[in-house]
Design a protein around this motif. Structure first.
Motif, PDB file in Angstrom:
ATOM      1  N   LEU A 131     -55.127   1.001  83.276  1.00  0.00           N
ATOM      2  CA  LEU A 131     -54.544   1.046  84.613  1.00  0.00           C
ATOM      3  C   LEU A 131     -53.506   2.167  84.736  1.00  0.00           C
ATOM      4  N   TYR A 166     -59.863  -6.624  92.918  1.00  0.00           N
ATOM      5  CA  TYR A 166     -59.485  -5.273  92.491  1.00  0.00           C
ATOM      6  C   TYR A 166     -60.735  -4.441  92.223  1.00  0.00           C
ATOM      7  N   GLU A 190     -58.646  -9.989  89.829  1.00  0.00           N
ATOM      8  CA  GLU A 190     -59.322  -8.822  89.249  1.00  0.00           C
ATOM      9  C   GLU A 190     -60.655  -8.533  89.933  1.00  0.00           C
ATOM     10  N   ARG A 202     -52.671  -0.709  92.395  1.00  0.00           N
ATOM     11  CA  ARG A 202     -54.068  -0.507  92.784  1.00  0.00           C
ATOM     12  C   ARG A 202     -54.207   0.696  93.706  1.00  0.00           C
ATOM     13  N   PHE A 211     -52.009  -4.685  88.354  1.00  0.00           N
ATOM     14  CA  PHE A 211     -52.463  -3.912  89.516  1.00  0.00           C
ATOM     15  C   PHE A 211     -51.812  -4.374  90.802  1.00  0.00           C
ATOM     16  N   THR A 212     -51.195  -5.550  90.799  1.00  0.00           N
ATOM     17  CA  THR A 212     -50.493  -6.038  91.988  1.00  0.00           C
ATOM     18  C   THR A 212     -49.032  -5.587  92.043  1.00  0.00           C
TER      19      THR A 212
END
Length: 512
Positions: free
Chosen positions: A504, A280, A277, A339, A470-471
């Motif tokens: 997200l 990110y 994170e 992301r 996010f991955t």
């Protein structure tokens, strides 16, 4: 006016609160500048597998083709209404000599692509092939000409070959090569990254070279050139100052700017798929520097060009990570995650909100390179999360920008913070309003209460792009993990629009 005052008071209160909610004001009374469709452009360089094995495939590959142009890629780009395509580079542009890429392919000389891995370039994809690709996509070509190792005459002749409809040896040559009528190419970059791979020039020297080259780039009937200055690397504000001071406004249509999102640092950019994170957050901070860059470069441009005749052209942008393990490091092949979708939505919102100055932009790069919208593997084709952002955001193309004011929560990491939500809004020719929201926070849903002054909307529909992590990525084995879905989290309460943005996520709403 009363509503605006009350909203301002509420927004001021939120700044002192715990940010349980965000407040947004959209002023539909005052449509502003047109959001140029050219902000949604793309960039394709002779680099890695972007052109070769991306657009341009083997005669024997069993996919739909026109000549050797891969048609499933073409159809995907048509769907998102790609408005322009920049070519042949990039760094490659300043070692490319256009005459090597015309005429019978078996007679074209080979060269070494010294910019990207010293691979052999066979020049089978050249001027005619590129312009056929643009015709199939139904987009405008944007050509970057060779200033670094080329000549004024070489660029002048290329313009004539493409745009002149009279009698000359070059038009005869074009006809001999199978094209009777000129293409009328208007967008021309005079060099690329002239401060670096395009010649390592000082700004003063390049400004003089630009004036010389631009002087001999002629307008022809039905092809008035839009000449673009090779502009600054990220925060090199002196470069912009020298260009605006030393080049007459009537000699340039645009001034370029390059800025890449770098998650870690240039020596170790970080993985495209394996990151925590904190990394990110740092990537989002790098992405959101685009706001400051545009503001500060625009201030300099405004000093010399208060009427905003010259467009800011962000013709290279996107996230740049380490290459995928096991791939050629010079080919810049990277995966594309949730992301990256957040980065794309955020950057496009920034461009939209600066439509008074930002007139053109190109994501780097279209297929198989950097933040690509399409990945290919043999006969397979994959649409990335970034592709789906461009699909949702195409509603803003050539729409009128609506001013917005937003007060909302912050996304915190260690001692750093970023605005958690970003937004842009527009009104299309039919009167429909579109609002694009991005919630960059990977941990919190955020509710936004929106007042729309000057609009009598009745219904709201929407689409969302999101994923738990996010991955998360789309793969050739699981291509539909991150795709647009119907969004049900928006409703009308009285005269307000109330939206709950999942963590997200990117959401685009339509109000009618």
């Amino acid at each position: 006016m009363k509503r605006a005052i009350l909203l301002a008071a509420a927004m001021a209160g939120i700044v002192l609160s715990s940010y349980a909610q965000a407040r947004l004001l959209v002023n539909a009374h005052a449509p502003k500048e047109t959001i140029s469709r050219h902000i949604y452009g793309h960039f394709s360089e002779h680099l890695g597998r972007c052109i070769y094995d991306g657009f341009w495939v083997s005669d024997t590959m069993q996919v739909p083709k026109k000549d050797r142009i891969r048609m499933d890629v073409v159809e995907a780009l048509k769907k998102i209404k790609v408005p322009n395509l920049r070519w042949p580079g990039g760094c490659f542009a300043d070692e490319y000599h256009w005459r090597d890429g015309i005429g019978p392919r078996e007679n074209r000389p080979k060269m070494i692509n010294s910019s990207w891995g010293n691979v052999t370039e066979d020049n089978s994809f050249g001027t005619h092939e590129f312009l056929e690709l643009c015709s199939l996509i139904d987009c405008e070509p944007y050509i970057s000409a060779n200033v670094g190792s080329g000549t004024v005459q070489e660029m002048n002749n290329w313009v004539e070959y493409l745009n002149f409809d009279g009698l000359s040896p070059l038009t005869d040559l074009r006809k001999k090569n199978g094209r009777d009528k000129p293409w009328g190419v208007e967008f021309w970059g005079v060099g690329n990254e002239s401060w670096g791979c395009g010649g390592n020039m000082t700004p003063e020297y390049y400004a003089g070279e630009y004036r010389r080259y631009a002087t001999f780039c002629k307008n022809y009937p039905d092809a008035r050139l839009k000449k673009i200055v090779s502009g600054a690397n990220s925060n090199d504000y002196n470069w912009t100052e020298v260009m605006m001071k030393n080049i007459p406004l009537n000699m340039m249509w645009g001034l370029s700017l390059h800025h890449y999102t770098i998650p870690k640092n240039w020596g170790d950019k970080g993985s495209a798929t394996q990151f925590n994170e904190r990394e990110y957050f740092l990537a989002m901070r790098s992405c959101m520097e685009m706001e400051t860059l545009i503001q500060r470069h625009s201030i300099i441009m405004d000093k010399y060009d208060p009427n905003k005749r010259v467009g800011l052209v962000v013709d290279e942008w996107g996230i740049w990570t380490n290459v995928e393990p096991g791939t050629n490091p010079a080919f810049l092949y990277q995966q594309n995650s949730m992301r990256d979708a957040i980065i794309a939505g955020t950057t496009l919102n920034i461009f939209n909100n600066h439509a008074d100055r930002v007139k053109m932009a190109e994501l780097a790069q279209t297929v198989n390179v950097l933040q690509a919208v399409i990945l290919t593997k043999g006969r397979q084709m994959l649409l990335t999360p970034t592709y789906h952002i461009f699909d949702l955001y195409k509603v803003h193309q050539d729409a009128k920008l609506l001013p917005v004011q937003l007060a909302g929560p912050e996304y915190n990491s260690e001692n750093d913070k970023l605005q958690a939500v970003n937004v842009s809004a527009s009104q299309d020719a039919s009167g429909a309003i579109h609002i694009s929201f991005v919630n960059i926070d990977p941990n919190k849903d955020i509710t936004i209460r929106t007042a729309l002054n000057g609009s009598s909307w009745k219904n709201v529909t929407g689409q969302i792009i999101t994923s738990p992590k996010f991955t998360d990525i789309n793969t050739f084995e699981q291509p539909g993990k991150i795709v647009p879905a119907a969004f049900k989290g928006a409703k009308k309460e009285g005269e307000e629009l109330v939206v709950t943005l999942p963590k997200l996520s990117v959401v685009v709403l339509e109000l009618k």
